[in-house]
Design an enzyme around this catalytic site. Structure first.
Site, mmCIF file in Angstrom:
data_model
loop_
_atom_site.group_PDB
_atom_site.id
_atom_site.type_symbol
_atom_site.label_atom_id
_atom_site.label_comp_id
_atom_site.label_asym_id
_atom_site.label_seq_id
_atom_site.Cartn_x
_atom_site.Cartn_y
_atom_site.Cartn_z
ATOM 1 N N PRO A 270 0.652 -1.206 -0.051
ATOM 2 C CA PRO A 270 -0.053 -0.036 -0.013
ATOM 3 C C PRO A 270 0.817 1.172 0.010
ATOM 4 C CG PRO A 270 0.175 -0.787 2.300
ATOM 5 C CD PRO A 270 0.817 -1.790 1.292
ATOM 6 N N ARG A 308 -1.323 16.679 -9.643
ATOM 7 C CA ARG A 308 -2.433 15.606 -9.615
ATOM 8 C C ARG A 308 -3.673 16.400 -10.352
ATOM 9 N NH1 ARG A 308 -4.837 12.862 -6.394
ATOM 10 N NH2 ARG A 308 -4.820 10.993 -7.508
ATOM 11 N N CYS A 338 3.098 29.089 -15.873
ATOM 12 C CA CYS A 338 2.678 29.692 -17.084
ATOM 13 C C CYS A 338 2.053 28.631 -17.906
ATOM 14 C CB CYS A 338 3.792 30.525 -17.851
ATOM 15 S SG CYS A 338 4.110 31.951 -16.695
HETATM 16 N N1 LLP Z 1 2.970 -1.507 -5.929
HETATM 17 C C1 LLP Z 1 3.183 -1.168 -7.162
HETATM 18 C C2 LLP Z 1 4.018 -2.207 -8.264
HETATM 19 C C3 LLP Z 1 2.857 0.146 -7.832
HETATM 20 O O1 LLP Z 1 3.015 0.322 -9.109
HETATM 21 C C4 LLP Z 1 2.059 1.046 -7.111
HETATM 22 C C5 LLP Z 1 1.922 2.268 -7.700
HETATM 23 C C6 LLP Z 1 1.896 0.862 -5.784
HETATM 24 C C7 LLP Z 1 2.264 -0.558 -5.056
HETATM 25 C C8 LLP Z 1 1.089 1.609 -4.544
HETATM 26 O O2 LLP Z 1 -0.060 1.867 -5.085
HETATM 27 P P1 LLP Z 1 -1.166 2.556 -4.088
HETATM 28 O O3 LLP Z 1 -1.398 1.828 -2.843
HETATM 29 O O4 LLP Z 1 -0.606 3.846 -4.043
HETATM 30 O O5 LLP Z 1 -2.556 2.754 -4.862
HETATM 31 N N2 LLP Z 1 0.631 9.083 -9.309
HETATM 32 C C9 LLP Z 1 -0.662 8.326 -9.028
HETATM 33 C C10 LLP Z 1 -0.466 7.006 -8.835
HETATM 34 C C11 LLP Z 1 0.355 6.035 -9.439
HETATM 35 C C12 LLP Z 1 0.456 4.637 -8.941
HETATM 36 C C13 LLP Z 1 1.638 4.213 -9.278
HETATM 37 N N3 LLP Z 1 1.839 2.829 -8.619
HETATM 38 C C14 LLP Z 1 -1.694 9.332 -8.603
HETATM 39 O O6 LLP Z 1 -1.083 10.488 -8.076
HETATM 40 O O7 LLP Z 1 -2.803 8.987 -8.163
#
Ligand code: LLP
Length: 407
Positions: A270, A308, A338
């Site tokens: 997570p 985001r 800008c």
């Molecule tokens: N494991 C892997 C292999 C991942 O690629 C990711 C996130 C996670 C775990 C963690 O996922 P989470 O629990 O945070 O959902 N920048 C985007 C989110 C990109 C997520 C990339 N991978 C945003 O701001 O929503």
């Protein structure tokens, strides 16, 4: 985050005091919220299971140290994230390495660091790991990251588990790698991994990916691979506006139920659900201006500080840090960059005047880590609050920092 007598507070500290002392824009995190979020997972896992916090969500060393103190392992996606974890005192045997483009240097470093598992995402990567393992004369424990072809229905940029995505392995690649691994004797496939995407509210989607993982694990076990771990990835979402948040307890109750009678250890990765609601971005209203029907609040944080909204049209709640005694109006909150797309929030009803501060909520994940220096803007200062104590966990950049690599 709470409000005391009209004042936004992080734990026991008034945000307005921090804004005066440290300036804006500024990120503030609550260590209590991070610990509580982590505990929601920890309380539900079995003794041998492991939580590997996804470092990409927020990689600040002090936040990593806080998570080390809570017993967390880590999911990294680069050699430098791995270095951060080791610097923060992480247990190397609690680190997994994901990512589609691991370089030779990164793989070598991961093998030399003796981490728990390298999560393989292509046949080419397997071949590269094998070459390096031969050079180092070291065996390596790896996971196969499968692509279960599941769509999660969140923003297209954060889906990772569909057939045509760049992540994970299809059945043919799984078959190829498992055969090559057996011949190699240096690569042990000890885990099956999967991460289908981010901001998931329906735990059943992760359960479906678990079913695919179990199928692959059983198939590989019958061929002689000792699969001991199922790494079910991260992805549980939070409530930014009115979405349902994912629930670690519901997820893990179902996972444990599904795994009854089987002998697999679980890893979770997570990110967002551990740190997102622990962080705010405080920004000052520089000007209020009108453009036709529209009212803009021009703020001192831009898309370079929080990308985001511009990148995913993501919605973050905006709150007054102290409510001014004026009539509430609807504003678009636009930054200094800008670009027309540098609008961090649209049509928000706020009671504000120039020089007031507002806070963007739920920016602890994918906030400061995605910040840039576009327009030669300096990255914000970051604070970690614990009760009534405040620690600067990243100083504000200076102009000298900005040009350091060019001098
Ligand atoms: N494991 C892997 C292999 C991942 O690629 C990711 C996130 C996670 C775990 C963690 O996922 P989470 O629990 O945070 O959902 N920048 C985007 C989110 C990109 C997520 C990339 N991978 C945003 O701001 O929503």
């Amino acid at each position: 985050m709470k409000e005391i007598e009209g004042q936004l507070c992080v734990e026991d500290i008034r945000v307005s005091d921090l804004a005066i002392e440290h300036g804006t824009p500024l990120f503030i995190y609550s260590s209590g919220v991070i610990k509580d979020n982590f505990k929601r997972y920890k309380d539900e896992i079995r003794d041998d299971d492991l939580i590997c916090y996804a470092v990409k969500a927020n990689s600040n060393l002090h936040i990593l140290k806080l998570l080390v103190s809570q017993g967390s392992g880590f999911d990294v996606v680069s050699g430098n994230e791995l270095k951060r974890c080791l610097t923060a005192g992480a247990d190397k045997k609690k680190i997994v390495f994901s990512g589609v483009a691991k370089s030779i240097e990164e793989i070598k470093f991961a093998i030399e660091s003796d981490i728990l598992s390298i999560n393989i995402e292509s046949v080419g990567e397997f071949e590269r790991i094998l070459e390096i393992a031969k050079d180092l004369k070291k065996s390596v424990n790896c996971a196969l990251r499968i692509n279960p072809d599941i769509s999660i229905g969140s923003h297209k940029y954060i889906e990772t588990g569909t057939k045509t995505s760049k992540f994970g392995l299809d059945n043919e690649a799984i078959r190829n790698i498992s055969e090559l691994a057996q011949e190699s004797e240096l690569i042990n496939i000890t885990a099956i991994a999967c991460h289908i995407g981010s901001q998931i509210s329906d735990e059943n989607l992760i359960l479906s990916s678990l079913d695919s993982m179990i199928d692959v694990a059983i198939k590989l076990s019958t061929k002689g691979h000792a699969i001991k771990i199922l790494d079910i990835g991260g992805g549980l979402g939070i409530r930014y506006k009115d979405e349902d948040a994912g629930d670690p307890k519901i997820l893990l109750t179902k996972v444990k139920e599904r795994l009854k009678g089987m002998d697999y250890k679980i890893i979770l990765e997570p990110g967002r659900s551990v740190v997102a609601n622990a962080g705010i971005l405080v920004t000052k209203i520089e000007y209020i201006k009108e453009a036709g029907e529209k009212k803009f609040a021009i703020i001192d944080a831009g898309m370079n500080d929080l990308i985001r909204p511009s990148l995913y049209e993501a919605w973050h709640e905006v709150r007054e840090v102290e409510v001014s005694n004026v009539e509430a109006c609807h504003y678009d909150l636009a930054g200094p960059v800008c670009e027309t797309g540098d609008v961090l929030a649209k049509d928000r009803k706020l009671k504000i005047l120039p020089n007031d501060c507002v806070a963007f909520m739920d920016v602890g994940a994918y906030g400061s880590v995605m910040a840039s220096n576009y327009n030669s803007r300096l990255k914000p200062i970051e604070l970690l609050v614990t009760g009534n104590k405040v620690k600067v966990i990243k100083r504000r950049e200076s102009f000298e920092d900005l040009i350091a690599l060019e001098s």
